[in-house]
Scaffold this active site. Structure first.
Site, mmCIF file in Angstrom:
data_model
loop_
_atom_site.group_PDB
_atom_site.id
_atom_site.type_symbol
_atom_site.label_atom_id
_atom_site.label_comp_id
_atom_site.label_asym_id
_atom_site.label_seq_id
_atom_site.Cartn_x
_atom_site.Cartn_y
_atom_site.Cartn_z
ATOM 1 N N GLU A 119 0.851 -1.189 0.000
ATOM 2 C CA GLU A 119 0.000 0.000 0.000
ATOM 3 C C GLU A 119 0.886 1.238 0.000
ATOM 4 O OE1 GLU A 119 -4.094 -1.347 2.168
ATOM 5 O OE2 GLU A 119 -2.547 -0.598 3.478
ATOM 6 N N HIS A 241 -8.842 9.936 2.760
ATOM 7 C CA HIS A 241 -8.540 8.825 1.856
ATOM 8 C C HIS A 241 -8.749 9.325 0.442
ATOM 9 C CE1 HIS A 241 -8.390 4.957 -0.048
ATOM 10 N NE2 HIS A 241 -7.972 4.437 1.079
ATOM 11 N N ARG A 287 -0.872 8.774 1.169
ATOM 12 C CA ARG A 287 -2.260 9.195 0.952
ATOM 13 C C ARG A 287 -2.450 10.703 0.856
ATOM 14 N NH1 ARG A 287 -5.317 5.139 5.110
ATOM 15 N NH2 ARG A 287 -5.224 3.401 3.670
ATOM 16 N N HIS A 348 -11.018 10.191 6.484
ATOM 17 C CA HIS A 348 -10.819 8.753 6.674
ATOM 18 C C HIS A 348 -10.273 8.391 8.050
ATOM 19 C CE1 HIS A 348 -10.170 4.666 5.438
ATOM 20 N NE2 HIS A 348 -8.870 4.737 5.608
ATOM 21 N N ARG A 383 -0.679 9.157 8.929
ATOM 22 C CA ARG A 383 -0.707 7.720 9.215
ATOM 23 C C ARG A 383 -0.346 6.921 7.971
ATOM 24 N NH1 ARG A 383 -5.150 3.285 8.965
ATOM 25 N NH2 ARG A 383 -5.856 4.533 7.217
HETATM 26 C C1 FAD Z 1 -13.369 2.087 5.297
HETATM 27 C C2 FAD Z 1 -12.176 1.960 6.194
HETATM 28 C C3 FAD Z 1 -11.117 1.149 5.832
HETATM 29 C C4 FAD Z 1 -10.010 1.015 6.669
HETATM 30 N N1 FAD Z 1 -9.007 0.158 6.326
HETATM 31 C C5 FAD Z 1 -7.991 -0.062 7.196
HETATM 32 C C6 FAD Z 1 -6.998 -1.040 6.941
HETATM 33 O O1 FAD Z 1 -7.046 -1.724 5.929
HETATM 34 N N2 FAD Z 1 -6.005 -1.222 7.848
HETATM 35 C C7 FAD Z 1 -5.925 -0.490 9.001
HETATM 36 O O2 FAD Z 1 -5.001 -0.699 9.784
HETATM 37 N N3 FAD Z 1 -6.857 0.438 9.272
HETATM 38 C C8 FAD Z 1 -7.883 0.662 8.416
HETATM 39 N N4 FAD Z 1 -8.833 1.601 8.713
HETATM 40 C C9 FAD Z 1 -8.766 2.284 9.993
HETATM 41 C C10 FAD Z 1 -9.161 1.311 11.086
HETATM 42 O O3 FAD Z 1 -10.227 0.519 10.626
HETATM 43 C C11 FAD Z 1 -9.599 2.039 12.327
HETATM 44 O O4 FAD Z 1 -8.650 2.991 12.697
HETATM 45 C C12 FAD Z 1 -9.755 1.058 13.477
HETATM 46 O O5 FAD Z 1 -10.603 0.006 13.096
HETATM 47 C C13 FAD Z 1 -10.300 1.760 14.681
HETATM 48 O O6 FAD Z 1 -10.613 0.786 15.632
HETATM 49 P P1 FAD Z 1 -11.116 1.238 17.043
HETATM 50 O O7 FAD Z 1 -11.302 0.009 17.828
HETATM 51 O O8 FAD Z 1 -10.236 2.308 17.568
HETATM 52 O O9 FAD Z 1 -12.526 1.946 16.757
HETATM 53 P P2 FAD Z 1 -13.800 1.473 15.909
HETATM 54 O O10 FAD Z 1 -13.596 0.190 15.220
HETATM 55 O O11 FAD Z 1 -14.210 2.640 15.096
HETATM 56 O O12 FAD Z 1 -14.887 1.217 17.032
HETATM 57 C C14 FAD Z 1 -15.419 2.277 17.775
HETATM 58 C C15 FAD Z 1 -16.419 1.702 18.748
HETATM 59 O O13 FAD Z 1 -16.745 2.674 19.724
HETATM 60 C C16 FAD Z 1 -18.150 2.702 19.894
HETATM 61 N N5 FAD Z 1 -18.482 4.033 20.409
HETATM 62 C C17 FAD Z 1 -18.125 5.237 19.925
HETATM 63 N N6 FAD Z 1 -18.606 6.209 20.701
HETATM 64 C C18 FAD Z 1 -19.278 5.601 21.710
HETATM 65 C C19 FAD Z 1 -20.011 6.065 22.823
HETATM 66 N N7 FAD Z 1 -20.174 7.378 23.091
HETATM 67 N N8 FAD Z 1 -20.585 5.153 23.634
HETATM 68 C C20 FAD Z 1 -20.479 3.826 23.393
HETATM 69 N N9 FAD Z 1 -19.785 3.330 22.356
HETATM 70 C C21 FAD Z 1 -19.204 4.214 21.525
HETATM 71 C C22 FAD Z 1 -18.699 2.396 18.533
HETATM 72 O O14 FAD Z 1 -20.044 1.965 18.633
HETATM 73 C C23 FAD Z 1 -17.739 1.285 18.118
HETATM 74 O O15 FAD Z 1 -18.151 0.077 18.705
HETATM 75 C C24 FAD Z 1 -9.946 1.750 7.877
HETATM 76 C C25 FAD Z 1 -11.013 2.583 8.235
HETATM 77 C C26 FAD Z 1 -12.120 2.682 7.405
HETATM 78 C C27 FAD Z 1 -13.263 3.568 7.814
#
Ligand code: FAD
Length: 534
Positions: A119, A241, A287, A348, A383
């Site tokens: 990537e 993105h 990116r 993104h 990032r």
């Molecule tokens: C389309 C897309 C593609 C991506 N591709 C990649 C990739 O290929 N590789 C990579 O490394 N990263 C990728 N990323 C980035 C990566 O997916 C995210 O940074 C990562 O998944 C974030 O994980 P997290 O656990 O921090 O939060 P998230 O997975 O966003 O989870 C957040 C959680 O918090 C909960 N929440 C939020 N606010 C509250 C609240 N007030 N009360 C209760 N619950 C709450 C939500 O309901 C959810 O369950 C991508 C992102 C996107 C959008």
């Protein structure tokens, strides 16, 4: 004040707010020695994790090395990565066996094909993936294990409103003792008491009109932590993105840059390529450079989108490696084996966030922040693709160990007030919320987007400040709803983004301003301290 009969009081050892990669990993890593609750605003799979397409960066090929992964990350971060954190986060998954041994429980098995893709910003093929639906594989594995664990309670449809903190009796700072949580089914705000709280709430890309993120990415964790007294840093670095599907009915569908890794070219409507004018790495430039190039060409030509072309690859390769993108595009009448894909940039990833150390500890005792909501120093000014899921896992492991070392000496908080609804009424004017949502996101897109300048930022500052005051006034008078809470958080986080953007008088990584196009010689993080800590 609510009577105890109408308000629930739950208690756990650990309250994890968020059910994405970061939150579920922490829950699984702590559930053998603690009772854990995991909250999600909606269904458990509504975070960004489920949508991750590309994969997880890891040094697995013999021709690759930790040094090379570190060097690429530092290069993408343009002088602002914290090198010791980069080395800490990049190091753990260096062999194929480390996945299979279960050092990373979330990805063993599902990612076993071990085809490594490349990537933007990576000099090697080092992205381990499950076709183009890595996040789904990660989420399903983690949530299945969490559901099966007797010590984990998964609470869907529960939105955390605010953290509960108490001053230490000896005056040595604050400790987090739980959170107020809106139960969307009962409509009640419950108090959840816990010895430790972890914010794993994901990013804040919903601040922008166009985003690849799911609806819940409203920066709740960052806003809650700020209100509780935590510092935040580097909020000016929003990653856009470069390639989100451009179609009136396709909401937030990302076209992974792994496609460019496999040779897809970016083209103008007339079929000419343009990336070579902007960077010698062409389509594989980081990116920010690709997003800015597309933004520049779209504004220059006044066109609605540019095109991604991968039609030179055999159809069987595309359907095998990119099945999700293939079928989703087909739903909109675009056959990626024969047609070019219309794309635009979209918000993104939130590189800044709540300041934490390598174990996710914040400024407040017993409050952790992990995943996209946090700022560890890994990403610097930009990032690098696929480093974020890795960060979720590694910091969650560290937080779990830290909590384990403290839990025996930690008691639940006492004398915590119940949620007070005595002076508010039911929300009767939801249009104020929905209007302000739209206004805020358009303002951020137009004035605090890919290309900035002082005038735009100052205009945004004034507008967002008014919006935030209006939202706060509405919040003070009405019973909370999920939309209102998200808007309140987004308005605050937008202010933090703008404050950081105004403070940075240079163009670096994801922050590009026409008024200060040069790099400063000694760059520092933009750190904001909430008024309560002064
Ligand atoms: C389309 C897309 C593609 C991506 N591709 C990649 C990739 O290929 N590789 C990579 O490394 N990263 C990728 N990323 C980035 C990566 O997916 C995210 O940074 C990562 O998944 C974030 O994980 P997290 O656990 O921090 O939060 P998230 O997975 O966003 O989870 C957040 C959680 O918090 C909960 N929440 C939020 N606010 C509250 C609240 N007030 N009360 C209760 N619950 C709450 C939500 O309901 C959810 O369950 C991508 C992102 C996107 C959008």
């Amino acid at each position: 004040m609510n009577s105890p009969a109408t308000q629930n009081q739950l208690q756990f050892d650990i309250l994890v707010i968020g059910s994405g990669a970061a939150g579920l990993t922490l829950a699984l890593k702590t559930a053998d020695f603690a009772r854990v609750a995991v909250l999600s605003k909606g269904d458990l799979n509504q975070g960004a994790t489920f949508y991750a397409q590309g994969g997880i960066a890891a040094v697995l090929d013999e021709s690759d090395s930790i040094e090379s992964h570190v060097a690429d990350t530092l290069s993408a971060g343009v002088g602002l990565c914290h090198e010791e954190i980069v080395e800490h986060i990049v190091a753990p998954f260096t062999t194929k066996e480390s996945f299979d041994r279960g050092e990373n429980e979330s990805v063993s098995g599902e990612l076993s094909s071990l085809h490594l893709t490349q990537e933007g910003g990576h000099s090697q093929r080092r992205i381990i993936h499950a076709t183009d639906a890595t996040g789904k594989a990660v989420f399903e594995t983690l949530s299945m294990r969490a559901q099966a664990h007797p010590n984990i309670e998964l609470l869907a449809d529960c939105t955390a409103v605010d953290l509960v903190t108490q001053r230490r009796e000896d005056g040595s700072g604050s400790v987090c003792v739980g959170a107020y949580v809106l139960n969307l089914k009962s409509g009640r705000v419950d108090l959840i008491k816990s010895k430790f709280v972890a914010l794993a709430t994901g990013g804040a890309s919903k601040a922008y009109l166009y985003t690849t993120n799911p609806d819940g990415a409203s920066g709740d964790g960052i806003a809650m932590a700020w209100r509780a007294g935590c510092r935040v840093a580097n909020m000016e670095f929003n990653q856009f993105h470069p390639t989100c599907l451009f179609h009136p009915h396709a909401k937030s569908f990302l076209i992974t840059e792994a496609l460019r890794g496999e040779g897809a070219t970016l083209e103008l409507p007339d079929g000419s390529r343009f990336m070579a004018t902007f960077d010698s790495r062409e389509e594989l430039a980081p990116r920010d450079i690709v997003a800015r190039a597309i933004d520049h060409e779209m504004k220059r030509l006044g066109c609605d989108c540019v095109y991604l072309n991968i039609t030179h690859k055999p159809a069987s390769f595309l359907t095998e490696h990119f099945p999700t993108i293939y079928s989703r595009c087909l739903e909109f009448g675009i056959d990626i084996t024969t047609d070019r894909i219309p794309v635009v940039p979209a918000a993104h990833y939130t590189c800044g966030g709540i300041m934490v150390n390598r174990d996710g500890e914040t400024d407040i005792d017993h409050l952790y922040a992990i995943g996209e909501t946090s700022f560890t120093g890994l990403h610097g000014a930009n990032r690098m693709a696929s480093n974020s899921l890795l960060e979720c896992f590694v910091v969650a492991f560290g937080a779990a160990k830290d909590i384990q070392s403290k839990i025996a000496l930690t008691a639940l908080g006492t004398n915590i007030d119940a949620w007070d609804e005595s002076r508010v009424r039911k929300s009767d004017n939801e249009v104020l919320v929905s209007h302000n949502w739209d206004e805020l996101r358009r303002c951020m897109w137009d004035f605090v987007g890919i290309v900035r300048n002082d005038e735009r930022l100052q205009r945004a500052e004034r507008r967002i400040n008014i919006l935030r005051e209006e939202v706060q006034a509405y919040y003070n008078k009405h019973r909370v709803t999920k939309d209102m809470l998200e808007l309140r958080n987004l308005a605050l986080v937008s202010e933090l983004i703008i404050a950081c953007a105004i403070a940075r008088k240079e163009s670096r990584g994801l922050h590009f301003t026409l008024d200060y196009p040069e790099l400063m010689t000694n760059p520092v993080d933009t750190i904001l301290t909430p008024p309560t800590l002064d």
